[in-house]
Write an enzyme that holds these catalytic residues in place. Sequence first.
Site, short mmCIF file in Angstrom:
data_model
loop_
_atom_site.label_atom_id
_atom_site.label_comp_id
_atom_site.label_asym_id
_atom_site.label_seq_id
_atom_site.Cartn_x
_atom_site.Cartn_y
_atom_site.Cartn_z
CE LYS A 1 -4.30 -1.90 2.12
NZ LYS A 1 -5.30 -1.43 3.40
CG ASP B 1 -8.37 0.88 3.22
OD1 ASP B 1 -9.45 0.10 2.82
OD2 ASP B 1 -7.20 0.54 3.36
P1 NAP Z 1 -0.36 -2.62 10.03
O1 NAP Z 1 0.05 -1.66 9.18
O2 NAP Z 1 0.59 -4.25 10.38
O3 NAP Z 1 -0.57 -2.28 11.85
C1 NAP Z 1 -0.65 -3.28 13.02
C2 NAP Z 1 -0.92 -2.42 14.10
O4 NAP Z 1 -1.37 -3.30 15.05
C3 NAP Z 1 0.60 -1.90 14.69
O5 NAP Z 1 0.43 -0.60 15.20
C4 NAP Z 1 0.81 -2.81 15.77
O6 NAP Z 1 1.47 -2.34 16.77
C5 NAP Z 1 -0.70 -3.50 16.26
N1 NAP Z 1 -0.50 -4.90 16.57
C6 NAP Z 1 0.01 -5.85 15.96
N2 NAP Z 1 -0.46 -6.93 16.69
C7 NAP Z 1 -1.03 -6.64 17.77
C8 NAP Z 1 -1.52 -7.37 18.87
N3 NAP Z 1 -1.32 -8.54 19.12
N4 NAP Z 1 -1.74 -6.49 20.14
C9 NAP Z 1 -1.89 -5.13 19.68
N5 NAP Z 1 -1.56 -4.65 18.84
C10 NAP Z 1 -0.98 -5.27 17.82
O7 NAP Z 1 -1.50 -3.49 10.10
P2 NAP Z 1 -3.07 -2.61 9.37
O8 NAP Z 1 -2.83 -2.74 7.84
O9 NAP Z 1 -2.87 -1.39 9.97
O10 NAP Z 1 -4.32 -3.56 9.76
C11 NAP Z 1 -4.55 -3.53 11.27
C12 NAP Z 1 -5.99 -4.21 11.07
O11 NAP Z 1 -7.01 -3.66 10.74
C13 NAP Z 1 -5.99 -5.61 10.74
O12 NAP Z 1 -6.42 -6.73 11.53
C14 NAP Z 1 -6.59 -5.49 9.27
O13 NAP Z 1 -7.43 -6.72 9.08
C15 NAP Z 1 -7.40 -4.42 9.72
N6 NAP Z 1 -7.94 -4.02 8.54
C16 NAP Z 1 -9.31 -4.23 8.15
C17 NAP Z 1 -9.60 -3.52 6.94
C18 NAP Z 1 -11.26 -3.43 6.53
O14 NAP Z 1 -11.64 -3.10 5.59
N7 NAP Z 1 -12.20 -4.01 7.69
C19 NAP Z 1 -8.88 -2.72 6.38
C20 NAP Z 1 -7.57 -2.40 6.72
C21 NAP Z 1 -7.06 -3.14 7.68
P3 NAP Z 1 3.06 -2.36 16.90
O15 NAP Z 1 3.17 -0.84 16.07
O16 NAP Z 1 3.58 -2.50 18.11
O17 NAP Z 1 3.57 -3.31 15.74
#
Ligand code: NAP
Length: 473
Positions: A271, A308
């Site tokens: 992305k 998004d």
């Molecule tokens: P990302 O860029 O990898 O960021 C993940 C974030 O979550 C980071 O801040 C990370 O913390 C934190 N994290 C990871 N594992 C964790 C845990 N076990 N406990 C607490 N915090 C944790 O991922 P992203 O793209 O932002 O996506 C995040 C979530 O949103 C995913 O579950 C994804 O499926 C969901 N999402 C949903 C949609 C939708 O359309 N519904 C769209 C986009 C994303 P650190 O900084 O400490 O590593």
Amino acid sequence: MTLICAVIAADTPAAAEAMKVEALSAGAEAFEVRLDAFAEIPDDFSFLPTEKPVIATLRSELDEERREIFAKALASGAAYVDIESDSVLRGVFPKSQVICSYHDFTKTPAAWDILRIFRDLSSSGVPKAAFMVRGPADLLEIWKAAVVLKQSGDPFILIGMGAAGEVTRIRAADIGSMVSYCAVRPEFASAPGQITVAEAARLGDDPIITAITGWPLEHTRSPQMHNAAFRASGIRGRYVRIPSTAEELPLLPEVLRCYRIRGANVTIPHKQTVMPLLSEVLPEAKSAGAVNTILVDPSGRLTGTNTDIAGISATIADLRITPSNARVLVAGAGGAARAAVSCLTAAGAAVSVTNRTMEKARTLAAEFGATAVPRDELCAGYDLIINATPAGMSGFSQDIPVPVSILTPDTAVFDMVYEPEMTPLLAAAGDAGVRAAVCGKAMLIAQAAASFTLWTGIEADAAAMTAAFGGSP
Ligand code: NAP
């Protein structure tokens, strides 16, 4: 012109006949009859001929032993027999009645090598080669080879196999392939990426193609949702997977242009890295620091945007929250959190950010004028709590990313996780009697619908997308 060739794989002549009738009514223009699917090779080949051309195929370890069967198939009305390039039967039958075939189930070679293979095959019949497509580089090699093959004007068959090869089947007419092999029903597909006869007939020779890229792509549900929206809107369109490693991502723009792909979704992990490859990135995507949707205009110019944000805004509106002056907590500091913080602060919300790694929360908050709050200092009082971490997602930690004590009846909860739809956070929110709680499914569907509208100019049928969320592509 590319013929829709129905693959007839049945274990008896009667079943083959029935399958041919089904395929004809779905739009088949040719048949490949898989003699190797029969429990026993029948004595009577009267089931073989139709008014459409028939290719008789019989893969077998017993090579020479097939000679009489192939001769009988031709005598019974088959237009072609399919003989592999390494068969001892190569050169036995008249060239005009042979498809000389080559398969590579692991890779696609370079275009010059594809052309070398075709030169060799064409000495024995209509050359046919099928290559496993792994990503953009393979798609471009097939494209380059097709450009040269078309110049000769002679018939040939060129197929990209695998899910990433589907676009070569949808663009078979552009590639110049004599036939496109299709399954009579989805459950009969003999290769991944093979579409059905009915779908090929629905799409016609010049469908709209949209795509998704990311790595890996096996678990994406976007193809189901977008293809349902195409069907519901009556648009001749198909959404395909183009998995790409980081190394091959720079080839994506050329793939989009060659295969005339109107737009693409971009998912993890590309992305951010896709942004410098585009002609223009719209302000909302710049602000969110990520592109999830590319629009390709007719001149081949690529514009990146981020739907998004539309998904987040739609979900917040469904929760009946007016962002201006709302007190919102975002858990997470990755891409999804950034999209939420950027659109909520722009709409006037008072946003707090908490994250496992607080340094990242501080950086994100500082960029958007939000407040970073460590988890153990969080207190009740938020109108909305958003989980933008994978905590709760299947295969990830099942921790609740915020203290349960801040879940109160005045608060709404939006968990971006959509698999499962009931997460530990949402269960705790229910127990606490929060005002409203939703998972990420609505966001996922809203962002998909927004991308669909950008590409087609037509409002997506969100109900069809929702129904297809758990279905097959
Ligand atoms: P990302 O860029 O990898 O960021 C993940 C974030 O979550 C980071 O801040 C990370 O913390 C934190 N994290 C990871 N594992 C964790 C845990 N076990 N406990 C607490 N915090 C944790 O991922 P992203 O793209 O932002 O996506 C995040 C979530 O949103 C995913 O579950 C994804 O499926 C969901 N999402 C949903 C949609 C939708 O359309 N519904 C769209 C986009 C994303 P650190 O900084 O400490 O590593």
